[in-house]
Design an enzyme around this catalytic site. Sequence first.
Site, PDB file in Angstrom:
ATOM      1  N   HIS A 151     -13.120  -3.501   1.938  1.00  0.00           N
ATOM      2  CA  HIS A 151     -13.286  -2.240   1.307  1.00  0.00           C
ATOM      3  C   HIS A 151     -12.843  -1.053   2.061  1.00  0.00           C
ATOM      4  O   HIS A 151     -12.823  -0.961   3.138  1.00  0.00           O
ATOM      5  CB  HIS A 151     -14.778  -1.828   0.979  1.00  0.00           C
ATOM      6  CG  HIS A 151     -15.157  -0.514   0.669  1.00  0.00           C
ATOM      7  ND1 HIS A 151     -14.598  -0.037  -0.812  1.00  0.00           N
ATOM      8  CD2 HIS A 151     -15.426   0.452   0.900  1.00  0.00           C
ATOM      9  CE1 HIS A 151     -15.140   1.177  -1.001  1.00  0.00           C
ATOM     10  NE2 HIS A 151     -15.642   1.571   0.247  1.00  0.00           N
ATOM     11  N   PHE A 155     -18.425  -5.717 -14.302  1.00  0.00           N
ATOM     12  CA  PHE A 155     -18.948  -6.340 -13.032  1.00  0.00           C
ATOM     13  C   PHE A 155     -19.458  -5.682 -12.014  1.00  0.00           C
ATOM     14  O   PHE A 155     -19.727  -6.223 -11.056  1.00  0.00           O
ATOM     15  CB  PHE A 155     -17.297  -7.022 -12.296  1.00  0.00           C
ATOM     16  CG  PHE A 155     -16.805  -5.421 -12.072  1.00  0.00           C
ATOM     17  CD1 PHE A 155     -16.707  -4.536 -11.130  1.00  0.00           C
ATOM     18  CD2 PHE A 155     -15.619  -4.943 -13.115  1.00  0.00           C
ATOM     19  CE1 PHE A 155     -15.944  -3.602 -10.769  1.00  0.00           C
ATOM     20  CE2 PHE A 155     -14.804  -3.896 -12.831  1.00  0.00           C
ATOM     21  CZ  PHE A 155     -15.094  -2.924 -11.818  1.00  0.00           C
ATOM     22  N   ARG A 179      -6.300  -9.088   2.054  1.00  0.00           N
ATOM     23  CA  ARG A 179      -6.819  -9.598   1.030  1.00  0.00           C
ATOM     24  C   ARG A 179      -6.077 -10.929   0.680  1.00  0.00           C
ATOM     25  O   ARG A 179      -6.498 -11.948   0.256  1.00  0.00           O
ATOM     26  CB  ARG A 179      -6.799  -8.891  -0.177  1.00  0.00           C
ATOM     27  CG  ARG A 179      -7.949  -7.559  -0.192  1.00  0.00           C
ATOM     28  CD  ARG A 179      -7.993  -6.742  -0.885  1.00  0.00           C
ATOM     29  NE  ARG A 179      -9.275  -5.965  -1.052  1.00  0.00           N
ATOM     30  CZ  ARG A 179      -9.412  -4.849  -1.931  1.00  0.00           C
ATOM     31  NH1 ARG A 179      -8.299  -4.166  -2.309  1.00  0.00           N
ATOM     32  NH2 ARG A 179     -10.419  -4.472  -1.812  1.00  0.00           N
ATOM     33  N   ARG A 226      -5.512   1.040   3.428  1.00  0.00           N
ATOM     34  CA  ARG A 226      -5.533   0.383   1.836  1.00  0.00           C
ATOM     35  C   ARG A 226      -4.024  -0.280   1.868  1.00  0.00           C
ATOM     36  O   ARG A 226      -4.082  -1.207   1.380  1.00  0.00           O
ATOM     37  CB  ARG A 226      -5.434   1.622   1.035  1.00  0.00           C
ATOM     38  CG  ARG A 226      -6.843   2.223   0.697  1.00  0.00           C
ATOM     39  CD  ARG A 226      -6.997   3.105  -0.475  1.00  0.00           C
ATOM     40  NE  ARG A 226      -6.835   2.418  -1.640  1.00  0.00           N
ATOM     41  CZ  ARG A 226      -7.803   1.762  -2.297  1.00  0.00           C
ATOM     42  NH1 ARG A 226      -9.281   1.801  -1.726  1.00  0.00           N
ATOM     43  NH2 ARG A 226      -7.708   1.315  -3.547  1.00  0.00           N
ATOM     44  N   ASN A 267     -13.558  -9.732  -2.147  1.00  0.00           N
ATOM     45  CA  ASN A 267     -11.949  -9.679  -1.713  1.00  0.00           C
ATOM     46  C   ASN A 267     -12.003  -9.143  -0.285  1.00  0.00           C
ATOM     47  O   ASN A 267     -10.886  -8.509   0.240  1.00  0.00           O
ATOM     48  CB  ASN A 267     -11.264  -8.904  -2.722  1.00  0.00           C
ATOM     49  CG  ASN A 267     -11.811  -7.773  -2.931  1.00  0.00           C
ATOM     50  OD1 ASN A 267     -13.000  -7.107  -2.320  1.00  0.00           O
ATOM     51  ND2 ASN A 267     -11.106  -6.899  -3.916  1.00  0.00           N
TER      52      ASN A 267
HETATM   53  P1  GDP Z   1     -10.681  -1.381  -4.166  1.00  0.00           P
HETATM   54  O1  GDP Z   1     -10.973   0.126  -3.664  1.00  0.00           O
HETATM   55  O2  GDP Z   1      -9.244  -1.756  -3.835  1.00  0.00           O
HETATM   56  O3  GDP Z   1     -11.673  -2.212  -3.292  1.00  0.00           O
HETATM   57  O4  GDP Z   1     -10.707  -1.405  -5.708  1.00  0.00           O
HETATM   58  P2  GDP Z   1     -11.716  -0.605  -6.777  1.00  0.00           P
HETATM   59  O5  GDP Z   1     -12.349   0.427  -6.031  1.00  0.00           O
HETATM   60  O6  GDP Z   1     -10.837  -0.538  -8.093  1.00  0.00           O
HETATM   61  O7  GDP Z   1     -12.727  -1.600  -6.970  1.00  0.00           O
HETATM   62  C1  GDP Z   1     -13.987  -2.026  -6.246  1.00  0.00           C
HETATM   63  C2  GDP Z   1     -14.478  -3.339  -6.153  1.00  0.00           C
HETATM   64  O8  GDP Z   1     -14.711  -3.879  -7.434  1.00  0.00           O
HETATM   65  C3  GDP Z   1     -13.224  -4.262  -5.732  1.00  0.00           C
HETATM   66  O9  GDP Z   1     -12.937  -4.613  -4.624  1.00  0.00           O
HETATM   67  C4  GDP Z   1     -13.373  -5.647  -6.546  1.00  0.00           C
HETATM   68  O10 GDP Z   1     -14.365  -6.382  -5.805  1.00  0.00           O
HETATM   69  C5  GDP Z   1     -14.075  -5.072  -7.715  1.00  0.00           C
HETATM   70  N1  GDP Z   1     -13.268  -5.017  -9.234  1.00  0.00           N
HETATM   71  C6  GDP Z   1     -12.531  -4.242  -9.126  1.00  0.00           C
HETATM   72  N2  GDP Z   1     -12.026  -4.397 -10.352  1.00  0.00           N
HETATM   73  C7  GDP Z   1     -12.504  -5.577 -10.848  1.00  0.00           C
HETATM   74  C8  GDP Z   1     -12.466  -6.257 -12.316  1.00  0.00           C
HETATM   75  O11 GDP Z   1     -11.794  -5.906 -12.929  1.00  0.00           O
HETATM   76  N3  GDP Z   1     -13.250  -7.431 -11.969  1.00  0.00           N
HETATM   77  C9  GDP Z   1     -14.312  -7.827 -11.085  1.00  0.00           C
HETATM   78  N4  GDP Z   1     -14.706  -8.953 -11.397  1.00  0.00           N
HETATM   79  N5  GDP Z   1     -14.289  -7.025 -10.210  1.00  0.00           N
HETATM   80  C10 GDP Z   1     -13.483  -6.018  -9.958  1.00  0.00           C
END
Ligand code: GDP
Length: 208
Positions: free
Chosen positions: A186, A125, A173, A153, A183
């Site tokens: 960040h 992704f 969210r 968070r 979403n």
């Molecule tokens: P955050 O820090 O809560 O935003 O989460 P992460 O650092 O794990 O991921 C960063 C961003 O990547 C997230 O806000 C999502 O938009 C995207 N993302 C994370 N995991 C996935 C996934 O499994 N699928 C997809 N399509 N997007 C993801």
Amino acid sequence: GPTLILALTRENAVAHWRDLLGPKTVEEAMKENPNSLRAQYAVSNVPIGQLHGSSTPDDAQKELEFFFPEEHTFALIKPAAAAKYKDVILQKVKDAGFTISKFKEESLTREMAAQFYHDHEGKPFFEDLLSCMTEGPSVIMVLTKENAVEEWRNLMGPVDPEVAKETSPESIRAHFAEDILSNAVHGSSTKEHAQKSIECVFGELDLD
Ligand code: GDP
């Protein structure tokens, strides 16, 4: 043993709390003001009062900073949510007690987005994530509060909006995410990441 530490707020709080405490030693408190907290809640055989209060507003400031240190985090409203829900999300940020120490509305470059999400480089992704982050202006902020990284968070909620609706229905969210990529928000996951992202967008900051 453990001590209970409170930040108390009211008009003229330093003097008012000191009045409630009463004289410094238990003996004086018993004699001069038996209704004072130090007299009422003395511990037998211990001549030292069991309660403390800052002597001056300056001392209170120092003691509060020592026990309840402020932290900065990097926060961003993603483009799709910035276009539709900026004001209501900013209100939620303020209602949760964050100070917005820095604020900027700007479209991220792909390089900036890639740096914020470098942990996800190579994932299926990743390219879609960069496109979603660069499709319009984001609201970029430094948020300040005690324990800011973790609290922001928590306010964001889980990454997947469907999970957010189930487990954190009050989170940003749960209310404003379109899907897992768009979403809404960040936030840095550690103090170190926050520091790096803040420097990347705002340069070296003197926030303290
Ligand atoms: P955050 O820090 O809560 O935003 O989460 P992460 O650092 O794990 O991921 C960063 C961003 O990547 C997230 O806000 C999502 O938009 C995207 N993302 C994370 N995991 C996935 C996934 O499994 N699928 C997809 N399509 N997007 C993801």
